[in-house]
Design a protein around this motif. Structure first.
Motif: not given
Length: 600
Positions: A248-252, A382-384
């Motif tokens: 999710m973080k990579q996508f965002r 929080e992580e994303v």
């Protein structure tokens, strides 16, 4: 501390969970169930809802339409725009996003339809941009097959440019309404666009007045690298599916990088990740429910039928208890296909379906009590780093139990942690992804009193140029909003008016969260009307009695019960509490007394 994040929901105008004990049985098709869903999500202060759409009867699964029609998967599916209007007219703040395909709708039609709907909904409409991914759909519009996905995105980029220019073909102040000089619109502020591109051309101008947003919010779900570029260039809000918080973080981060490369502020693009929460009274209860769901033969076939429709690959040809024989590719929705097949994992097809943890639309596992799921959502966000979640079910089928669990169980748990808004903010004209800053106050998302809301946060009204400043007029009466003497018409009897109660701009538009009362009659601070103590849901909004018209009848309009006497000129007013009952407010000899009246 985790910043407040956004909530949205996606479903479609198809049969609900028609075989389940909490469904409506798949009928009627009047849209009432979906409208009630929208009202529940508005009560929970969601940003917006999306009505997904397809334009064909699938024949991929099993080589015929039998399985799709028998299971009610993907078909029947009715047009989303009339439903969007019905849902919008039944709500006041929730954003309503309808799916319109760049393959099926000419640009002028899309712009005209979107502008009209946005005006009808007071600036709360959004367009979910899709290119369509099925040859069967293309054949319904005079084509043999769809172009390749990269060509479709190139066409969609140009399509959006045409639509933007059509929205801009009217200046915001083109409508002058000068009755003395007999001028409705200034012709110098309406102009053709004379667009001519590689794929589209159009003269313009649009023949609708500028809507409250001037252009609706743009929403898009792009999973492939080219799709992410398209979304970052055009969308206000991006729907995404990823594998876990790291994915999710990579996508965002990737979308934000593309947005910056396109000259946009990355904070203007809000990425919402699809999740399918499974809620229970205890964690074990939720896990048991989840295991029953994913092991159901019905769900397995539903997911495979839907995947076949999206990718036009017949999954009925593969053995459920063996791995896929090769990596599958499609000219359809490759992202959904990759999400399912997990090529290289060695899992059987049955395990792939069960491992999808919510079908094709889940980014992270959310199983447990509302408190546990809310805590996990906060940790993930929080992580994303942001921006929110798109809630749905494994195959986008809803039922009343799921809606109640989310609106009255999960969302209050999120609110108690300060993760989502408690109420919509007055004056905030943000729409879907257009949520980075309040255009009226300049506050940011970090302000807990100005958490960005959906498109409904723009007060319904029209801004009219008056000298060097703009003032907001009430869209029905034409009076200024700050005029204490303005009146509002009764929605059922336009010939009758009620004095408008003064507006407290600091009070939440929906009052306390998750009350069962109608939003327009939310509880106001400091008021506890007579008889309210008898109601388990608490008080309601007081409507002061004003003997402005003397008639001998009872009017059940505007949420109040009025009894007016021609002989005495007295008025008694009862009011609706949060549970929907009416309580007498003032006894003026009408004989009603201070007692509970029947539910209207």
């Amino acid at each position: 501390m985790t910043r407040k994040f956004h909530l949205a929901c996606i479903f479609n105008f198809t049969p609900d969970d028609w075989q389940g004990p909490f469904g409506t049985g798949g009928a009627p098709w009047d849209g009432r169930f979906h409208t009630e869903v929208a009202q529940a999500l508005e009560r929970a202060c969601f940003d917006y809802v999306i009505i997904e759409d397809k334009l064909m009867v699938p024949e991929s699964y099993g080589g015929s339409s039998e399985r799709a029609l028998r299971q009610g998967m993907v078909v029947p599916k009715h047009d989303p725009v009339p439903l969007a209007v019905a849902m919008g007219l039944a709500t006041s703040h929730l954003g309503i996003v309808a799916t319109l395909s760049t393959m099926a709708y000419p640009p002028f039609m899309t712009a005209r339809l979107a502008s009209t709907t946005d005006s009808m909904l007071g600036g709360r409409f959004g367009w979910n941009i899709v290119t369509s991914a099925e040859d069967l759909a293309a054949q319904n519009f005079g084509m043999e097959k769809l172009p390749s996905w990269d060509v479709r995105y190139a066409m969609a980029d140009e399509y959006v440019d045409v639509v933007r220019q059509l929205f801009a073909s009217w200046d915001a102040d083109a409508v002058v309404l000068d009755r003395e000089q007999g001028i409705y619109a200034d012709h110098t502020k309406v102009r053709p666009i004379h667009f001519k591109g590689e794929y589209f051309q159009g003269r313009g101008p649009l023949n609708t007045v500028p809507s409250p947003q001037h252009r609706p919010a743009f929403v898009q779900a792009g999973a492939s690298p080219r799709g992410r570029m398209f979304a970052a260039r055009n969308a206000d809000s991006v729907i995404a599916i990823a594998n876990g918080p790291s994915g999710m973080k990579q996508f965002r981060d990737d979308v934000r990088k593309h947005a910056e490369a396109a000259g946009r502020d990355p904070d203007e693009v809000k990425v919402l990740f699809c999740v399918t929460p499974t809620l229970g009274e205890t964690e074990q209860d939720a896990r048991d429910k989840y295991e029953r769901m994913i092991s159901s033969p019905q769900l397995i076939h539903d997911i495979l039928a839907e995947t076949s429709a999206l990718t036009e690959i017949d999954f009925a040809q593969f053995d459920l208890d063996k791995p896929l024989p090769y990596r599958l590719e499609t000219n359809g929705e490759q992202g959904s296909l990759d999400q399912l097949q997990q090529w290289g994992s060695g899992k059987t097809l049955r395990e792939l379906v069960m491992d999808a943890a919510g079908g094709l639309v889940s980014s992270v596992e959310l199983i447990g009590t509302p408190e546990q799921v809310a805590e996990r959502m906060g940790e993930v966000m929080e992580e994303v780093g942001g921006d929110g979640f798109m809630l749905t079910t494994p195959v986008l089928r809803l039922n009343r139990r799921w809606v109640a669990e989310v609106a009255d169980g999960l969302v209050p748990a999120l609110q108690r942690r300060g993760l989502t808004r408690l109420a919509y903010t007055p004056g905030n004209r943000t729409t879907s992804g257009r949520t980075s800053r309040n255009s009226d106050t300049g506050r940011s998302d970090d302000d807990p009193h100005e958490t960005p809301a959906g498109p409904g946060c723009k007060r319904p009204g029209r801004a009219v140029q008056a000298g060097a400043h703009r003032r907001t007029l009430h869209r029905r009466t034409g009076r200024r909003r700050d005029d204490p003497g303005r009146v509002r018409p009764c929605p059922r009897r336009p010939d009758r008016f009620q004095p408008a109660a003064p507006q407290d701009s600091s009070a939440p538009l929906l009052g306390k969260p998750h009350t069962a009362g109608r939003p327009s009659l939310a509880e106001q601070p400091g008021e506890n009307p007579a008889g309210a103590a008898d109601c388990p849901a608490g008080g309601g909004q007081r409507i002061p009695p004003q003997p402005f018209q003397i008639v001998s009848r009872i009017s059940r309009s505007c949420g109040s019960l009025r009894r007016e006497s021609r002989s005495t000129g007295t008025v008694c007013v009862a009011e609706r509490c949060a549970a929907g009952r009416l309580f007498h407010h003032r006894d003026t000899g009408c004989g009603l007394g201070r007692r509970t009246h029947e539910r209207l």
